[in-house]
Design a protein around this motif. Structure first.
Motif, short mmCIF file in Angstrom:
data_model
loop_
_atom_site.label_atom_id
_atom_site.label_comp_id
_atom_site.label_asym_id
_atom_site.label_seq_id
_atom_site.Cartn_x
_atom_site.Cartn_y
_atom_site.Cartn_z
N GLY A 184 -55.53 -53.07 -49.46
CA GLY A 184 -54.18 -52.75 -49.01
C GLY A 184 -53.44 -53.97 -48.69
O GLY A 184 -52.11 -53.87 -48.32
N GLU A 185 -53.92 -54.86 -48.19
CA GLU A 185 -53.33 -56.15 -47.70
C GLU A 185 -53.07 -57.35 -49.03
O GLU A 185 -54.21 -57.58 -49.62
CB GLU A 185 -53.84 -56.95 -46.40
CG GLU A 185 -53.05 -57.89 -45.75
CD GLU A 185 -53.69 -57.83 -44.46
OE1 GLU A 185 -53.71 -57.16 -43.53
OE2 GLU A 185 -53.95 -59.26 -44.12
N LEU A 186 -52.04 -57.84 -49.07
CA LEU A 186 -51.80 -59.11 -49.93
C LEU A 186 -51.79 -60.57 -49.07
O LEU A 186 -50.76 -60.09 -48.15
CB LEU A 186 -50.91 -58.90 -50.91
CG LEU A 186 -50.72 -59.96 -51.94
CD1 LEU A 186 -51.81 -59.86 -52.91
CD2 LEU A 186 -49.40 -59.58 -52.87
N HIS A 187 -52.28 -61.44 -49.17
CA HIS A 187 -52.02 -62.84 -48.59
C HIS A 187 -51.24 -63.36 -49.61
O HIS A 187 -51.70 -63.76 -50.92
CB HIS A 187 -53.40 -63.45 -48.49
CG HIS A 187 -54.31 -62.65 -47.25
ND1 HIS A 187 -55.46 -62.84 -47.18
CD2 HIS A 187 -54.03 -61.32 -46.74
CE1 HIS A 187 -55.91 -61.92 -46.25
NE2 HIS A 187 -55.13 -61.05 -46.12
N ILE A 188 -50.28 -64.25 -49.03
CA ILE A 188 -49.45 -65.16 -49.90
C ILE A 188 -49.46 -66.35 -49.44
O ILE A 188 -49.33 -66.67 -48.05
CB ILE A 188 -47.82 -64.34 -49.90
CG1 ILE A 188 -48.00 -62.93 -50.33
CG2 ILE A 188 -46.91 -65.34 -50.76
CD1 ILE A 188 -46.70 -62.01 -50.12
N ALA A 189 -49.30 -67.42 -50.50
CA ALA A 189 -49.22 -68.68 -49.96
C ALA A 189 -48.08 -69.10 -49.34
O ALA A 189 -46.83 -69.00 -50.17
CB ALA A 189 -49.77 -69.77 -51.17
#
Length: 143
Positions: A87-92
């Motif tokens: 459920g987590e998104l990592h973004i640059a």
């Protein structure tokens, strides 16, 4: 907070609050970005809204349980998701056109950093299998 890929084909909006922000030194991040490390921040995937996405967002299975999202037009790597953080998104962070709501707080997977990176900041440095374990005294001295 607004972000986009290099060519602008993928634009997105991120609502606050973010969960964390860190520099990642793992080999997969280095290879995917062609850089000594990548600075990510994490949010709930529900906090990200694609503004426009001309069917260019592609997902690459970079390992058994993780994918990297990138623009198939310009090649910008934008996102990371993993079963490790459901459920987590990592973004640059470099894709953001505006500041986020927190500073970078640590270096993760620092025990696998490139040897030519010799001058780093005073942020805490972590490593080990999870990338977030405290470094031993000898590893600390090598920074």
């Amino acid at each position: 907070m607004y972000g986009q890929c290099l060519c602008g084909a993928i634009a997105f909006e991120v609502s606050s609050p973010t969960k964390w922000s860190a520099h990642c030194h793992c080999s997969r991040c280095r290879q995917a970005h062609g850089a000594a490390f990548v600075t990510w921040f994490g949010v709930s995937a529900q906090q990200v809204k694609l503004m426009h996405e001309d069917n260019t967002l592609r997902w690459f299975d970079s390992s058994e349980n993780a994918q990297r999202g990138f623009c198939s037009t310009c090649g910008s790597t934008l996102f990371f998701r993993s079963e490790r953080w459901p459920g987590e998104l990592h973004i640059a962070l470099a894709a953001m056109q505006e500041p986020i709501d927190r500073p970078v707080s640590a270096h993760v997977y620092f025990d696998s950093h490139v040897p030519w990176l010799t001058d780093t900041d005073a942020l805490p440095k972590y490593g080990g299998d999870s990338g977030t374990e405290p470094l031993s005294q000898s590893e600390e001295e090598r920074r």
